[in-house]
Design an enzyme around this catalytic site. Structure first.
Site, short mmCIF file in Angstrom:
data_model
loop_
_atom_site.label_atom_id
_atom_site.label_comp_id
_atom_site.label_asym_id
_atom_site.label_seq_id
_atom_site.Cartn_x
_atom_site.Cartn_y
_atom_site.Cartn_z
N GLU A 185 -12.71 5.12 4.47
CA GLU A 185 -12.45 5.94 5.66
C GLU A 185 -13.81 6.28 6.28
O GLU A 185 -14.33 7.38 6.11
CB GLU A 185 -11.64 7.17 5.26
CG GLU A 185 -10.28 6.77 4.69
CD GLU A 185 -9.55 7.88 3.96
OE1 GLU A 185 -10.03 9.03 4.02
OE2 GLU A 185 -8.52 7.60 3.32
N PHE A 231 -2.66 7.46 12.16
CA PHE A 231 -2.94 8.82 11.67
C PHE A 231 -4.26 9.36 12.18
O PHE A 231 -4.59 10.52 11.95
CB PHE A 231 -2.98 8.79 10.14
CG PHE A 231 -3.85 7.69 9.61
CD1 PHE A 231 -5.23 7.74 9.74
CD2 PHE A 231 -3.29 6.58 9.01
CE1 PHE A 231 -6.03 6.72 9.27
CE2 PHE A 231 -4.09 5.55 8.54
CZ PHE A 231 -5.47 5.62 8.68
N TYR A 261 0.83 -1.21 0.00
CA TYR A 261 0.00 0.00 0.00
C TYR A 261 0.87 1.26 0.00
O TYR A 261 1.79 1.40 0.81
CB TYR A 261 -0.93 0.03 1.22
CG TYR A 261 -1.74 1.31 1.31
CD1 TYR A 261 -2.82 1.53 0.46
CD2 TYR A 261 -1.41 2.30 2.22
CE1 TYR A 261 -3.55 2.70 0.51
CE2 TYR A 261 -2.13 3.49 2.29
CZ TYR A 261 -3.20 3.68 1.43
OH TYR A 261 -3.92 4.84 1.48
N HIS A 268 -4.78 15.92 -3.51
CA HIS A 268 -5.14 16.11 -2.10
C HIS A 268 -5.04 17.56 -1.66
O HIS A 268 -5.56 17.92 -0.59
CB HIS A 268 -4.24 15.23 -1.22
CG HIS A 268 -4.63 13.78 -1.24
ND1 HIS A 268 -4.95 13.11 -2.40
CD2 HIS A 268 -4.75 12.87 -0.24
CE1 HIS A 268 -5.24 11.85 -2.12
NE2 HIS A 268 -5.14 11.68 -0.82
N TYR A 324 -20.98 32.80 44.00
CA TYR A 324 -20.19 31.71 43.43
C TYR A 324 -19.12 32.20 42.46
O TYR A 324 -18.02 31.65 42.41
CB TYR A 324 -21.11 30.74 42.68
CG TYR A 324 -21.92 29.81 43.56
CD1 TYR A 324 -22.01 29.99 44.94
CD2 TYR A 324 -22.61 28.74 42.99
CE1 TYR A 324 -22.76 29.13 45.72
CE2 TYR A 324 -23.37 27.88 43.77
CZ TYR A 324 -23.44 28.08 45.14
OH TYR A 324 -24.18 27.23 45.90
N ARG A 345 -16.36 33.24 44.94
CA ARG A 345 -15.89 32.22 45.88
C ARG A 345 -15.42 30.95 45.16
O ARG A 345 -14.51 30.26 45.63
CB ARG A 345 -17.03 31.89 46.85
CG ARG A 345 -16.68 30.94 47.94
CD ARG A 345 -17.73 30.86 49.04
NE ARG A 345 -19.06 31.24 48.66
CZ ARG A 345 -20.14 30.46 48.76
NH1 ARG A 345 -20.03 29.22 49.21
NH2 ARG A 345 -21.33 30.90 48.42
N ASN A 392 0.36 12.12 5.38
CA ASN A 392 -0.34 11.21 6.28
C ASN A 392 0.10 11.45 7.72
O ASN A 392 0.95 10.74 8.25
CB ASN A 392 -0.04 9.75 5.89
CG ASN A 392 -1.30 8.93 5.82
OD1 ASN A 392 -2.17 9.07 6.66
ND2 ASN A 392 -1.40 8.08 4.80
#
Length: 512
Positions: free
Chosen positions: A417, A331, A54, A84, A283, A286, A197
């Site tokens: 994915e 990744f 791959y 990409h 509050y 405090r 990646n």
């Protein structure tokens, strides 16, 4: 000028800050070069064997089963980067892109990515020449890493893509390389994939945010102390023995800061023995250390996660020392996304409680005899009325931003994915929450100082006096209304910078 040396063991958070926000140069240690060369030798042997692996001899994502002939594998890597680099939107800040580039160098230098040292050195050259790729804000889903943002960085190495020049305009990558005296590179098998990646954008934004948050949480203790002093609050809830019985570390730290900041105050002494004084403060006064302290503990968790990621090999596939090339899921940005979302929630609440103290300071029914909206002549003048509107609007925005991004997921790449982290979105919005927190603390700083000034002739604590002096230089004393936005902006500068903190610490010691 300092130099950050990248080792096979990685870099430190301080290194990331020095390169992202400073002028530090970068160099590869000889051991990192050796580690990358050894890793590359394994990839070369795979290339020679002809077996499908791959990212080396196959396509990507759902195209992982598509075999690519050896003569087209360099083309494959270049095509990957071009396809990409598909982001859109405004450019990410220079500091984010520089952090991302350094962290990609760090990952490659660990010697598990199978790239030639030339590839990492080319990224080093971009940083040292101050060439910042134009990286659009939209594109990453935080799984398979920050694919689109890293591809926009890698495309500049090829002499393509866009660069953000020093004027903030976009120029061609080829022109930017020419001006810097750099040459484009040609990618070999596996190298394009190794450049994109990784979780480097997410990690870079988280590391920068952690540095900012640490400072802002200390400043939140300071602005809380100013508000408490101005509202004639008590310092007794911050005594150390009260926090030892609920041993949350951040709470104890915040309480100790606030208690120390309130000492030596004639304002505080003026009501210390007053039996008519409120038995308990609200509050928002405090419980300041309980909220800010919980945020500090959240910061500690996020810091642990970022530290682990800094020591991690984040790539796919990875080249193991014995020559095996294995696919991983390292990744995936879930650890960083969860940490960023958690820290955003905490930071939003630090800002929310600060706004509540501002509202109390401005309300004549609750401010213990301060004038309405901190104006000596309320009616004709509105004082800080609308500054609190601004703060309220920012609190509302932070609440929206505190909704976790990491619980969302949209499947991509033909369902290969099918679960993504949204870590890029989580870390990006964390930066916005922290920027908003800076503005909220700026409003509280101004309100707290105005309240202390209106307690004259009683003198404030040494810390309060330092804050009053810093703000009074540009804001003067309470009086008729003025154009308020520039004053708030200058208060923002005091909160974000070190001038005010240094002045206060000179009086009371270092704030934790």
């Amino acid at each position: 000028m300092t130099t950050v040396t990248v080792l096979p063991t990685g870099v430190s958070p301080a290194d990331v800050h020095a390169v992202a926000r400073g002028a530090a140069l970068v160099e590869l240690h000889p051991t990192a070069i050796e580690a990358m060369a050894a890793s590359r030798a394994h990839v070369d042997r795979i290339e020679e064997s002809g077996r499908p692996v791959y990212g080396v001899s196959t396509g990507f994502g759902s195209l992982a089963s598509t075999f690519v002939a050896s003569e087209r594998r360099a083309e494959l890597q270049h095509a990957l980067i071009r396809s990409h680099a598909a982001g859109i939107g405004a450019p990410m800040a220079r500091e984010v892109v520089r952090a991302m580039m350094l962290l990609r160098i760090r990952s490659l230098a660990m010697g598990r990515s199978g790239v030639r040292p030339l590839v990492a050195q080319s990224l080093v050259d971009l940083l040292n020449a101050d060439v910042t790729p134009w990286v659009p804000e939209h594109g990453s889903l935080g799984a398979s890493g920050d694919l689109a943002p890293l591809a926009h960085c890698a495309l500049v190495l090829l002499g393509e893509g866009w660069v953000l020049d020093k004027s903030g305009t976009r120029i061609d990558g080829s022109e930017a390389l020419r001006r810097a005296g750099l040459q484009p590179i040609e990618l070999a098998a596996k190298e394009g994939l190794a450049l994109v990646n990784g979780t480097d954008g997410m990690l870079g934004m988280l590391l920068l945010s952690l540095g900012d948050a640490a400072h802002l949480f200390a400043m939140a203790d300071l602005t809380a102390a100013l508000s408490i002093e101005a509202m004639l609050g008590s310092d007794r809830p911050f005594m150390p023995e009260l926090h030892a019985i609920r041993p949350h570390p951040g709470q104890a730290t915040s309480a100790a800061n606030i208690h120390r900041l309130l000492q030596g105050s004639a304002i505080m002494d003026s009501h210390r023995d007053d039996l008519n004084h409120a038995v308990q403060d609200a509050y928002s006064m405090r419980c300041a250390p309980q909220v800010a302290g919980a945020a500090r503990d959240t910061w500690e968790f996020a810091t642990q996660i970022a530290g682990r990621e800094l020591r991690s090999v984040v790539d796919n596939p990875v080249v193991l020392p014995d020559g095996r090339v294995e696919s991983t899921g390292n990744f995936h940005g879930a650890p960083l996304g969860f940490a960023a979302d958690y820290l955003a929630i905490a930071a939003a609440e630090v800002g929310a409680i600060a706004e509540r103290r501002v509202d109390r300071l401005l309300d004549v029914c609750r401010s213990r005899e301060l004038p309405p909206f901190l104006s000596p002549d309320a009616g004709v003048n509105s004082g800080l009325m609308i500054a609190q509107y601004t703060a309220a609007g920012i609190v509302a925005e932070n609440r929206r931003l505190a909704s976790p991004a990491s619980v969302d997921s949209l499947p991509t790449s033909g369902m290969q994915e099918d679960h993504v982290s949204m870590g890029w979105a989580a870390t990006k919005k964390l930066r916005t929450v922290l920027d908003n927190l800076t503005s909220l603390l700026a409003v509280e700083l101004l309100a707290g100082v105005r309240g202390i000034q209106l307690r004259a002739p009683l003198s404030p604590s040494p810390a309060g006096a330092a804050a009053v002096a810093a703000v009074a230089r540009f804001a003067g004393t309470p009086g008729p209304d003025v154009f308020l936005a520039p004053t708030i902006e200058k208060c923002r500068d005091l909160i974000a910078g070190t001038e005010l903190r240094n002045a206060v610490e000179a009086e009371v010691g270092l704030l934790s």
